[in-house]
Design a protein around this motif. Structure first.
Motif, PDB file in Angstrom:
ATOM      1  N   LYS A   1       0.854  -1.175   0.000  1.00 33.29           N
ATOM      2  CA  LYS A   1       0.000   0.000   0.000  1.00 33.29           C
ATOM      3  C   LYS A   1       0.890   1.223   0.000  1.00 33.29           C
ATOM      4  CE  LYS A   1      -3.692   2.361   2.416  1.00 33.29           C
ATOM      5  NZ  LYS A   1      -3.829   3.214   1.295  1.00 33.29           N
TER       6      LYS A   1
ATOM      7  N   SER B   1       1.489   5.522  -0.573  1.00 33.83           N
ATOM      8  CA  SER B   1       0.810   6.758  -0.182  1.00 33.83           C
ATOM      9  C   SER B   1       0.147   7.418  -1.395  1.00 33.83           C
ATOM     10  CB  SER B   1       1.797   7.725   0.471  1.00 33.83           C
ATOM     11  OG  SER B   1       2.851   8.025  -0.431  1.00 33.83           O
TER      12      SER B   1
ATOM     13  N   ARG C   1      -7.394   3.552  -5.325  1.00 30.87           N
ATOM     14  CA  ARG C   1      -6.674   3.582  -4.054  1.00 30.87           C
ATOM     15  C   ARG C   1      -5.704   2.407  -4.034  1.00 30.87           C
ATOM     16  NH1 ARG C   1      -9.712   5.879  -0.389  1.00 30.87           N
ATOM     17  NH2 ARG C   1      -8.155   7.303   0.346  1.00 30.87           N
TER      18      ARG C   1
END
Length: 156
Positions: free
Chosen positions: A82, A84, A125
């Protein structure tokens, strides 16, 4: 004999009326795959391919997709972490293309014209896992040259 013919006819009609099979996320992608992690270089990662197929993407259950795509993904992104920054997937082509993505959570993402002119673009995302990517066209079986961009920084 009449019963056998009636059953055979009913099965044939059901096969014709049935929607296209779900896209095969376990199939080997048409144009390969890559493992990338946040901060990858060079950014963007570009993939030349032929967009299109003979399966109507509007038949994908639970999604509002458009265009004609293949059964196996065109490309697979294995995203390792993941970040930023969001993932930016976009396509450039001289033809009107669509973008269909199955994310690591099994959710479908689709776009038609959010990029430049008639090109698709999606911003997702960043979530680790497998992203299966299809590039569609608006004519069944009519493939067109296209370039897929995978980036954290920009879209086409």
């Amino acid at each position: 004999m009449k019963t056998i013919l009636a059953v055979a006819s009913a099965l044939a009609l059901a096969a014709i009326a049935a929607p296209a099979a779900a896209q095969d996320i376990s199939a080997e992608p048409n144009y390969g795959s890559i493992d990338l992690s946040p901060g990858f270089q060079p950014d963007p990662h570009l993939v030349s391919l032929r967009a299109g197929g003979d399966i109507n993407a509007s038949n994908i259950s639970g999604a509002s997709c458009s265009g004609y795509i293949t059964n196996p993904p065109d490309f697979r992104l294995n995203w390792g972490g993941k970040g930023s920054l969001d993932l930016k997937l976009s396509v450039v082509s001289n033809s009107d293309t669509t973008l269909v993505v199955n994310g690591p959570n099994g959710e479908w993402y689709c776009d038609d014209d959010s990029g430049d002119e008639t090109n698709p673009a999606l911003t997702l995302r960043s979530a680790s896992g497998q992203y299966d990517i299809w590039i569609g066209t608006y004519s069944s079986g009519d493939t067109k040259p296209a370039v897929l961009s995978i980036s954290e920084l920009t879209t086409f």
